[in-house]
Design an enzyme around this catalytic site. Structure first.
Site, PDB file in Angstrom:
ATOM      1  N   GLY A  10       0.822  -1.200   0.000  1.00 55.22           N
ATOM      2  CA  GLY A  10       0.000   0.000   0.000  1.00 55.22           C
ATOM      3  C   GLY A  10       0.856   1.250   0.000  1.00 55.22           C
ATOM      4  N   CYS A  11       0.298   2.349   0.468  1.00 52.84           N
ATOM      5  CA  CYS A  11       1.015   3.629   0.511  1.00 52.84           C
ATOM      6  C   CYS A  11       2.350   3.463   1.227  1.00 52.84           C
ATOM      7  CB  CYS A  11       0.161   4.672   1.230  1.00 52.84           C
ATOM      8  SG  CYS A  11       0.993   6.256   1.474  1.00 52.84           S
ATOM      9  N   PHE A  12       3.436   3.855   0.561  1.00 55.33           N
ATOM     10  CA  PHE A  12       4.756   3.557   1.128  1.00 55.33           C
ATOM     11  C   PHE A  12       5.102   4.382   2.357  1.00 55.33           C
ATOM     12  CE2 PHE A  12       6.577   5.757  -2.976  1.00 55.33           C
ATOM     13  CZ  PHE A  12       5.988   6.958  -2.636  1.00 55.33           C
TER      14      PHE A  12
END
Length: 433
Positions: A10-12
């Site tokens: 997902g969002c890093f």
């Protein structure tokens, strides 16, 4: 042994923060991987998030990862010739196997997100948020595959579907833009959703604690009171704080500037007037006569720290204009007159205190600016400067990134001439004289 492995969950931003807090992890870098085009940037990856459908992606994934014996002539499984395979947001984790096992890191990956969700995590939709492990050696591959099966069994018992994570060797890691690095350290209240399934392994493998007892125990009884001049206060944590460690290693350990820096627990500050909340660590406070002039929660990169320090120390002076706006001092300026005939010693960066030029390499070029035949090794960076219709080589301080001047090929006896603004330097005399 020091190894690296790449994860996508997902969002890093949140993934980076999660892995940075694990003992034995040396460095975590946000980036992009898994696609079939070069030099991706954030906007490209975002724009391509719907280019390849989940059906095509999963079939390609199946072919690459688990079914090497599949018929190459099976048109159903072939990737379309002109199909763009998008990159996904990833983090590259560099770790010390003496402190943390590969098994621990991979099991942590499975637990920190929902690997059964196709092309996204939670409300973050698109193949740029797809789940993946990109290994760099065979041991990582075997652990990734075996723990996938183990976690699938645990997920099945809780009613979850099939794991769809991409599992394959790392082709190439592309580092993300600077503003994505340590994002949540710089923005403690930033976006960091929780997509965990809540399903946990019975055991995650080996991990050794970095420290026993209280972290920063030497600060426990330290009480700080104002120095009566300019100073920098760093609010530390009494528990392990990866962003505090990073700030110390990348900034404080290399800082030799004239403004003192002191570290303390927030509750041990006495007599200061502080505006910035100090619950996040590190919190960096720029203080004058006990009163906060500027404050920042979270990690500051060296470039960010020195830009703030420049404003704090130099104000709206000519030195600030030269350092950060590539200005130039006038010929034969006051600081030049002071520095042109100093005793033996070194000229240092006005902000960091890092040595830049030795008086042994100084000469009188009669130009009206300080001139040197060379810089101290590994102290400066040179880059092309084509402003104002001229082709020149700019000289930058490596420690702070400030503008120093230019280098020319017209020095004495065939040497180069480093033409340097005296205003952005300080001088340290050789105490052995």
């Amino acid at each position: 042994m020091v190894l690296e492995i790449v994860f996508a969950a997902g969002c890093f931003w949140g993934v980076e923060k999660n892995f940075e807090q694990i003992s034995g992890v040396i460095e975590v870098t946000s980036g992009y991987a898994g696609g079939n085009y070069d030099n991706p940037d954030y906007h490209q990856v975002l724009a391509n998030k719907d280019n390849n459908t989940a059906f095509n992606f999963l079939n390609l994934l199946k072919k690459i990862s688990w079914n090497d014996e599949e018929d190459e002539n099976d048109e159903h499984n072939k990737e379309p010739n002109k199909n763009t395979i998008n990159h996904t947001e990833v983090v590259k984790v560099i770790y010390d196997t003496k402190l943390v096992s590969t098994e621990f890191l991979i099991k942590n990956f499975w637990e920190l997100h929902d690997p059964t969700q196709t092309d996204g995590q939670g409300n973050d939709k698109g193949n740029n948020y797809r789940s993946a492990i990109y290994w760099t050696n065979d041991e990582q591959k075997q652990i990734a595959l075996s723990t996938k099966d183990e976690y699938q069994t645990l997920l099945n018992k809780k009613g979850f579907g099939e794991i769809v994570s991409e599992l394959k060797p790392l082709d190439k890691f592309w580092q993300a833009e600077d503003y994505h690095q340590d994002y949540l350290a710089k923005n403690p209240n930033g976006y960091c959703p929780n997509h965990k399934t809540g399903v946990k392994f019975a055991s995650k493998g080996m991990i050794k604690e970095k420290l026993s007892g209280t972290y920063n125990e030497h600060l426990k009884d330290l009480i700080l009171e104002p120095l009566g001049d300019k100073e920098i206060i760093v609010i530390e944590s009494d528990a392990y704080c990866p962003y505090c460690v990073a700030f110390k290693q990348k900034v404080l350990d290399k800082y030799k500037g004239s403004i003192p820096v002191r570290s303390v627990f927030a509750h041990n500050l006495k007599g200061y007037t502080i505006k910035t909340p100090t619950f996040a660590t590190p919190t960096i406070l720029f203080i004058e006569n006990g009163i906060e002039k500027a404050g920042f929660q979270g990690y500051l990169s060296p470039q960010e720290f020195y830009k703030i320090l420049g404003k704090f120390k130099l104000g709206d002076s000519k030195a600030f204009d030269i350092a950060f706006n590539e200005g130039t001092e006038g010929r034969f300026c006051k600081q030049y007159d002071i520095f042109k005939n100093t005793p033996d010693g070194v000229f240092v960066d006005k902000l960091s205190g890092a040595p830049l030029f030795d008086t042994n390499d100084r000469f009188n070029s009669k130009s009206g600016w300080l001139s040197f035949t060379k810089a101290i090794d590994n102290s400066t960076i040179e880059k092309p400067d084509n402003r104002f219709g001229m082709s020149r080589i700019e000289v930058i301080s490596k420690s702070t990134g400030i503008h120093l001047g230019h280098v020319f090929e017209d020095g004495q006896n065939g040497t180069r001439r480093f033409c340097i603004n005296a205003t952005v330097l300080d001088f340290v005399a050789d105490l052995k004289q």
